[in-house]
Motif scaffolding. Sequence first.
Motif, short mmCIF file in Angstrom:
data_model
loop_
_atom_site.label_atom_id
_atom_site.label_comp_id
_atom_site.label_asym_id
_atom_site.label_seq_id
_atom_site.Cartn_x
_atom_site.Cartn_y
_atom_site.Cartn_z
N ALA A 118 0.84 -1.19 0.00
CA ALA A 118 0.00 0.00 0.00
C ALA A 118 0.88 1.24 0.00
O ALA A 118 1.86 1.33 0.75
CB ALA A 118 -0.92 0.00 1.21
N LEU A 119 0.53 2.19 -0.84
CA LEU A 119 1.22 3.47 -0.94
C LEU A 119 0.27 4.53 -0.40
O LEU A 119 -0.79 4.76 -0.98
CB LEU A 119 1.59 3.73 -2.40
CG LEU A 119 2.63 4.80 -2.72
CD1 LEU A 119 3.96 4.46 -2.08
CD2 LEU A 119 2.78 4.92 -4.23
N ARG B 31 2.45 -4.76 3.31
CA ARG B 31 3.41 -3.71 3.67
C ARG B 31 2.81 -2.36 3.32
O ARG B 31 2.10 -2.23 2.32
CB ARG B 31 4.73 -3.95 2.93
CG ARG B 31 5.85 -3.01 3.33
CD ARG B 31 7.22 -3.63 3.01
NE ARG B 31 7.24 -4.34 1.76
CZ ARG B 31 7.55 -3.79 0.58
NH1 ARG B 31 7.83 -2.50 0.50
NH2 ARG B 31 7.58 -4.53 -0.52
N ILE B 32 3.12 -1.37 4.14
CA ILE B 32 2.60 -0.01 3.93
C ILE B 32 3.78 0.94 3.79
O ILE B 32 4.63 1.01 4.68
CB ILE B 32 1.70 0.43 5.10
CG1 ILE B 32 0.51 -0.54 5.25
CG2 ILE B 32 1.21 1.86 4.90
CD1 ILE B 32 -0.26 -0.34 6.53
N ASN C 233 10.02 9.31 0.90
CA ASN C 233 9.66 8.20 1.79
C ASN C 233 9.64 8.69 3.24
O ASN C 233 10.55 9.40 3.67
CB ASN C 233 10.68 7.07 1.68
CG ASN C 233 10.66 6.40 0.31
OD1 ASN C 233 11.56 6.62 -0.49
ND2 ASN C 233 9.66 5.57 0.06
N ASN C 234 8.62 8.30 3.98
CA ASN C 234 8.56 8.70 5.38
C ASN C 234 8.08 7.56 6.28
O ASN C 234 7.46 7.79 7.30
CB ASN C 234 7.65 9.92 5.58
CG ASN C 234 7.96 10.65 6.87
OD1 ASN C 234 9.12 10.93 7.16
ND2 ASN C 234 6.92 10.96 7.66
N GLY C 235 8.38 6.33 5.88
CA GLY C 235 8.05 5.20 6.74
C GLY C 235 7.71 3.97 5.96
O GLY C 235 7.07 4.03 4.89
N SER C 236 8.14 2.82 6.46
CA SER C 236 7.83 1.53 5.86
C SER C 236 7.36 0.61 6.99
O SER C 236 8.09 0.40 7.95
CB SER C 236 9.07 0.95 5.17
OG SER C 236 8.78 -0.31 4.60
N PHE C 237 6.13 0.11 6.87
CA PHE C 237 5.51 -0.63 7.98
C PHE C 237 4.96 -1.97 7.51
O PHE C 237 4.54 -2.11 6.36
CB PHE C 237 4.35 0.18 8.57
CG PHE C 237 4.72 1.56 9.02
CD1 PHE C 237 5.25 1.78 10.28
CD2 PHE C 237 4.54 2.65 8.18
CE1 PHE C 237 5.57 3.06 10.70
CE2 PHE C 237 4.86 3.93 8.58
CZ PHE C 237 5.38 4.14 9.85
N SER C 238 4.90 -2.90 8.43
CA SER C 238 4.20 -4.15 8.20
C SER C 238 2.71 -3.87 8.26
O SER C 238 2.23 -3.24 9.22
CB SER C 238 4.58 -5.18 9.26
OG SER C 238 3.70 -6.29 9.22
N GLY C 239 1.96 -4.31 7.23
CA GLY C 239 0.53 -4.04 7.19
C GLY C 239 -0.23 -4.58 8.39
O GLY C 239 -0.95 -3.85 9.07
N PRO C 240 -0.10 -5.88 8.71
CA PRO C 240 -0.90 -6.45 9.79
C PRO C 240 -0.48 -5.99 11.18
O PRO C 240 -1.29 -5.99 12.10
CB PRO C 240 -0.65 -7.96 9.64
CG PRO C 240 -0.10 -8.15 8.28
CD PRO C 240 0.65 -6.90 7.97
#
Length: 256
Positions: free
Chosen positions: A39-40, A215-216, A224-231
């Motif tokens: 997801a973006l 992934r978000i 870019n301002n963050g990379s996160f695990s979706g769940p």
Amino acid sequence: MSSTSALPALSLHGIDKSFGAVRALEGIDLEVRRGEVVALVGDNAAGKSTLAKVIAGVLTPDAGIIESDGVPVTIPSPAAAHALGIATVFQDLALCDNLDVVSNLYLGRELHKGPRLDEAAMEENARRILRDLTSRIPSVRTLVSDLSGGQRQSVAIARTLLGDPRIVVLDEPTASLSVSQTAEVLTHIERLRDLGHAVILISHNMTDVRAVADRIEVLRHGRNNGSFSGPGTSYEEIIAAITGAMTTPRRSARLA
């Protein structure tokens, strides 16, 4: 969640794009693998649509490297994106209301049997693709003007699958949809992942994103301002990165 391959289907490194004095994208990195929904997200003017257009070949980046299955490529046009197996569904869907589902799917690439259209083959393929998506469209001969918003999204997504793409980019697919129609589209996104496609989902709706994304990736002011695990990420943490309340260094949140 599906397992993903080690090699990204698509990688973008250091992507820049300016419009005059306005820097829409600055040093953007993004990766997506087969069988993964990325997801973006970001506020208005964060650069999401610009990045989608770069991937779709509508815009050419000023700088940066794009790789397809680890091989450096350029995407100078939508035709080049299509040749690389990249399909994009923009918000306007580009459907013809006066045509039925089959005609929309095959518009401009109709199948022929001798001098005549092969209606039977097109209908069969349309039914198969919609069945794979678990679409609720009652008949492939229904006019698009008679379909709900969710069903129209089904047709737009199904049309991309005729070319058997590796990567599907969806630009705000649940915007302006009802709760039931949104649920239908989210099911389609999960089916795309289950079918082995790499999916890039652009959305403002954090509920939708957290429901289906592996992934978000957060964009803010073209960066870019963050990379996160979706769940495993809280709503508050994502919103903090979107609004700038928290600047989050990029970290690995990819599935093995």
